[in-house]
Design a protein around this motif. Structure first.
Motif, short mmCIF file in Angstrom:
data_model
loop_
_atom_site.label_atom_id
_atom_site.label_comp_id
_atom_site.label_asym_id
_atom_site.label_seq_id
_atom_site.Cartn_x
_atom_site.Cartn_y
_atom_site.Cartn_z
N ASP A 1 13.72 3.83 8.64
CA ASP A 1 14.10 2.63 9.39
C ASP A 1 12.94 1.63 9.44
OD1 ASP A 1 16.35 1.52 10.72
OD2 ASP A 1 15.27 1.67 12.62
N TRP A 2 11.74 2.16 9.55
CA TRP A 2 10.55 1.29 9.56
C TRP A 2 10.41 0.56 8.22
CZ3 TRP A 2 7.56 0.47 13.88
CH2 TRP A 2 6.40 -0.26 13.70
N LEU A 3 10.65 1.31 7.13
CA LEU A 3 10.57 0.71 5.79
C LEU A 3 11.67 -0.32 5.59
CD1 LEU A 3 9.81 3.93 3.72
CD2 LEU A 3 8.30 1.95 3.92
N ARG A 4 12.85 0.02 6.03
CA ARG A 4 14.02 -0.84 5.81
C ARG A 4 13.89 -2.16 6.58
NH1 ARG A 4 18.72 -1.43 8.38
NH2 ARG A 4 18.23 0.21 9.88
N ARG A 5 13.44 -2.04 7.82
CA ARG A 5 13.37 -3.23 8.68
C ARG A 5 11.99 -3.89 8.67
NH1 ARG A 5 15.43 -0.53 14.16
NH2 ARG A 5 15.00 -2.59 15.04
N THR B 1 1.17 18.27 11.47
CA THR B 1 1.64 18.23 10.09
C THR B 1 3.14 18.48 10.01
OG1 THR B 1 1.45 19.27 7.91
CG2 THR B 1 0.95 20.67 9.79
N PRO B 2 3.88 17.68 9.27
CA PRO B 2 3.42 16.54 8.48
C PRO B 2 3.31 15.27 9.31
CG PRO B 2 5.78 16.77 8.20
CD PRO B 2 5.34 17.90 9.11
N THR B 3 2.43 14.37 8.88
CA THR B 3 2.37 13.04 9.46
C THR B 3 2.45 12.02 8.32
OG1 THR B 3 1.05 13.69 11.39
CG2 THR B 3 0.93 11.38 10.72
N PHE B 4 3.22 10.98 8.54
CA PHE B 4 3.35 9.87 7.58
C PHE B 4 2.72 8.64 8.21
CE2 PHE B 4 7.03 12.60 7.81
CZ PHE B 4 7.01 13.18 6.55
N ILE B 5 1.91 7.92 7.44
CA ILE B 5 1.41 6.65 7.95
C ILE B 5 1.88 5.54 7.02
CG2 ILE B 5 -0.61 5.29 8.61
CD1 ILE B 5 -1.99 7.79 9.48
N VAL B 6 2.68 4.64 7.60
CA VAL B 6 3.29 3.54 6.85
C VAL B 6 2.67 2.24 7.37
CG1 VAL B 6 5.45 2.40 6.24
CG2 VAL B 6 5.45 4.85 6.82
N ASP B 7 1.85 1.62 6.54
CA ASP B 7 1.22 0.36 6.96
C ASP B 7 0.57 0.49 8.33
OD1 ASP B 7 2.27 -0.69 4.58
OD2 ASP B 7 4.14 -1.23 5.59
N GLY B 8 -0.16 1.58 8.52
CA GLY B 8 -0.89 1.78 9.77
C GLY B 8 -0.07 2.43 10.87
N GLU B 9 1.22 2.58 10.67
CA GLU B 9 2.11 3.14 11.70
C GLU B 9 2.30 4.63 11.47
OE1 GLU B 9 3.08 1.09 14.06
OE2 GLU B 9 4.40 2.45 15.17
N ALA C 1 0.85 -1.20 0.00
CA ALA C 1 0.00 0.00 0.00
C ALA C 1 0.88 1.25 0.00
CB ALA C 1 -0.89 -0.01 1.23
N PRO C 2 0.35 2.35 -0.55
CA PRO C 2 1.14 3.59 -0.53
C PRO C 2 1.34 4.09 0.89
CG PRO C 2 -0.83 3.82 -1.92
CD PRO C 2 -0.95 2.52 -1.19
N ILE C 3 2.38 4.88 1.05
CA ILE C 3 2.58 5.62 2.30
C ILE C 3 1.69 6.85 2.25
CG2 ILE C 3 4.25 7.04 3.56
CD1 ILE C 3 6.40 5.05 2.43
N ASP C 4 0.96 7.11 3.32
CA ASP C 4 0.13 8.32 3.37
C ASP C 4 0.94 9.48 3.91
OD1 ASP C 4 -2.45 7.45 2.41
OD2 ASP C 4 -2.58 6.20 4.21
N PHE C 5 0.91 10.57 3.19
CA PHE C 5 1.62 11.79 3.60
C PHE C 5 0.57 12.87 3.85
CE2 PHE C 5 3.85 15.70 1.56
CZ PHE C 5 4.26 16.18 2.79
N TYR C 6 0.32 13.13 5.11
CA TYR C 6 -0.67 14.14 5.50
C TYR C 6 0.02 15.47 5.75
CZ TYR C 6 -3.97 10.30 6.33
OH TYR C 6 -4.80 9.22 6.19
N PHE C 7 -0.52 16.52 5.16
CA PHE C 7 0.13 17.83 5.29
C PHE C 7 -0.88 18.96 5.23
CE2 PHE C 7 -0.55 19.27 0.98
CZ PHE C 7 -0.78 18.08 0.30
#
Lengths: 204, 204
Positions: free
Chosen positions: A197-201, A176-184, A3-9
């Motif tokens: 680091d979350w994406l990498r690991r 703002t900004p907030t990123f949501i990566v797979d619910g995180e 899923a895409p990363i959500d970028f809230y701004f």
């Protein structure tokens, strides 16, 4: 395909501007795309957080903020000259963002970058429909495709921004900004290293 | 010889605990020492920032905080079990910190690490003079050297914590932890990478 990363701004925040110059390349390194999602920060601050005092008027914190924004611009290596926190009502530009997003998401990103640049690099807050329209034209929106100045004043566009702002709050966004990566969720341009680091690991 | 890095903290904050496990080693890499400075965060929040609402009760932000603290503990690779934000009045421990600091700064650091561990690892808020005394004994304070339980209740100890808290605010501190490197303030355990970059590059 993840899923895409959500970028809230919100366009108002210089930290959102800093992050906007990095998040797509960062995501691409890990085979991810980014869904840009504009929201109206003032709405969340006042209605959800109960914060009505202008941020810069908070003693100590306001001073730190002013110092930090300039310093972080240098750290990111980005040009920065602020249009001010109180001079810009970002609602028109945010409504326009979603109107353009419905037509072409990549064009909406180009438009967003234009708005960020007007306010945070040229210190020219794009408040009026005319200015927002000029930014849209620069992003490639043909006037024959959408009468943006008229559309952004209509109830539908206002309701859309409200519902996107509610959706942001429902997703847990409060800054703002907030990123949501797979619910995180990750708040702050200074936390892009944790997003990476979350994406990498794959989380930790 | 460069000036020490100032490390401002209140025992209450888990982020202060995280930072306390890193800052001395980080500073040492760049030939720098660290001056630990306890301050009473509640005093600054209420008297300087005008924030009276308990942090965890702020919608969205409170939830993010709870989620983030546990996640950052994992990121730092540190044990973590919270004694709670409302169960611990850190004033006694902070007064004791300065009393011990006057005798031996390294002992004061060991004492501070003890207090952080009681509250953030063992989930046992060290509120009472007896608990604080036990932590001090563990840090190496001989009862013949200072009657800590009595001393921390005296007006002098209370005035000292107030003046150290005022000094923190005067230095621009409004949150915990804050690091000041050669006059440059950094707020947050998640910004240690920026502290390091500042040290490495000598500012930017």
């Amino acid at each position: 395909m993840s899923a895409p990363i959500d970028f809230y701004f919100d366009f108002l925040s210089p930290y959102g501007y800093f992050a906007s110059t990095r998040i797509d390349a960062l995501a691409a390194k890990y085979g991810r795309s980014v869904r840009w999602r504009g929201f109206y920060m003032r709405g969340i601050m006042q209605e959800k957080l109960g914060q009505t005092r202008p941020f810069l008027e908070v003693p100590l914190k306001g001073e730190y903020y002013k110092h930090d924004v300039a310093r972080m611009a240098r750290w990111f290596g980005l040009p920065y000259k602020s249009g001010g926190l109180s001079n810009f009502i970002s609602a028109n530009a945010l409504r326009a963002f979603w109107l353009i997003d419905d037509i072409d998401r990549e064009m909406a990103k180009r438009f967003a970058r234009e708005i960020f640049e007007w306010h945070h690099v040229r210190a020219t807050p794009p408040n009026t429909p005319e200015q927002v329209g000029e930014a849209a034209a620069n992003a490639g929106l043909a006037p024959t495709r959408l009468d943006l100045a008229a559309a952004m004043q209509q109830d539908e566009a206002k309701a859309r921004l409200r519902s996107e702002t509610d959706a942001a709050a429902n997703a847990g966004v409060w800054g703002t900004p907030t990123f949501i990566v797979d619910g995180e969720p990750f708040w702050g341009a200074d936390r892009l290293y944790l997003v990476e680091d979350w994406l990498r690991r794959g989380g930790w």
